[in-house]
Design an enzyme around this catalytic site. Structure first.
Site, short mmCIF file in Angstrom:
data_model
loop_
_atom_site.label_atom_id
_atom_site.label_comp_id
_atom_site.label_asym_id
_atom_site.label_seq_id
_atom_site.Cartn_x
_atom_site.Cartn_y
_atom_site.Cartn_z
CG ASP A 104 33.86 24.48 45.81
OD1 ASP A 104 34.98 24.62 45.27
OD2 ASP A 104 33.33 25.36 46.52
CE LYS A 160 43.62 30.35 47.14
NZ LYS A 160 43.63 31.23 48.34
#
Length: 287
Positions: free
Chosen positions: A169, A173
């Site tokens: 993953d 951000k």
């Protein structure tokens, strides 16, 4: 763990130890920085049948209670446990973040002389891995639904021949970059668990994550970057929403690897390639 956790919903081995049934989902203490968000996704009928049919043969009973992703106190993944579970002393490969299991199940089918351990936290991903392994009756693969860093803390020194982390993953951000699974603390545990000369193979299709891997791994003592390819990457980080700024940033050359032959072309990787993303492969050897 894949870049899209929600996508992880991609005859029983009677020689395996009995394992628990379906685990429920619970949260984690707020002070912990995790590389995933636990979602309580429901299994469809096909995956629920796979869990019911194959969990006893493949899913390891190592968790600290029902619904926990931590490893129970006192558990040790050592040579004795491997012999009791897999029935042999073959080399062990551990994959962190198995996703739907396409890669590790294909590897297990192709290499019956190697033991494989799939680590995955999402119920659909676990179930799909069970389904793929169970349909082929593979005897050299097991699955653990645990937080990977906790499992590595419970591993004896030198237990793994290789560790794989493919398409983790990316946490795009910038404020979430601390959640990325490749971190110095985990690298230390992986190095301890690897046998002498063992390797940690990493792959990502996110340019900013590739830079992150280099920043974490290239300067760590006890590791050697075994890559033979030179790639150009921006030297500054970008976050979700401003990735287009990377092209105008200063660039530098980094060393990476060619594509690992032992990684099958999964549906997830195909989507990344179709979207125009470049695959970055890394081979870090325990020095």
């Amino acid at each position: 763990m894949t870049n899209d956790p929600a996508a992880n919903g991609d005859a029983t081995d009677t020689t395996a130890n009995p394992a628990p049934g379906t685990a429920t989902t619970h949260g984690h203490p707020l002070h912990r920085v995790l590389s995933f968000v636990r979602r309580s996704g429901r299994l469809d009928a096909r995956l629920q049948r796979a869990w019911d049919n194959y969990a006893d043969g493949y899913l390891l009973d190592v968790n600290d209670g029902e619904g926990s992703l931590d490893v129970r106190p006192g558990f040790s993944l050592d040579a004795r446990y491997v012999r009791e579970t897999w029935g042999n002393d073959n080399p062990l490969i551990i994959e962190i973040g198995t996703g739907q299991g396409e890669n590790i199940v294909a590897a297990a089918a192709a290499r019956p002389d190697v033991n494989f351990l799939a680590l995955e936290v999402y119920d659909p991903g676990v179930a799909h891995t069970l389904l793929l392994a169970g349909k082929q009756g593979l005897r050299n693969i097991r699955v653990a639904q645990v937080n990977a860093p906790e499992l590595f803390k419970a591993c004896a020194d030198g237990m793994a021949a290789e560790v794989w982390t493919f398409f983790p993953d990316p946490w795009p951000k910038k404020k979430h970059h601390k959640r990325r699974i490749v971190q110095p603390a985990l690298a230390g545990e992986v190095r301890r668990v690897l046998a002498d000369g063992g390797v940690w193979r990493i792959a990502t299709d996110i340019e900013d994550y590739a830079l992150h891997v280099h920043e974490v791994m290239d300067g760590l003592d006890g590791w050697r970057n075994d890559g033979g390819a030179t790639v150009s990457l921006p030297t500054g980080h970008v976050g979700k929403g401003n990735a287009d700024l990377a092209a105008d940033m200063p660039h530098a050359d980094f060393t990476e690897s060619g594509r690992f032959d032992g990684r099958v072309l999964t549906n997830f990787e195909k989507k990344g390639l179709a979207a125009g993303r470049v695959i970055h492969d890394f081979t870090y050897r325990k020095a």
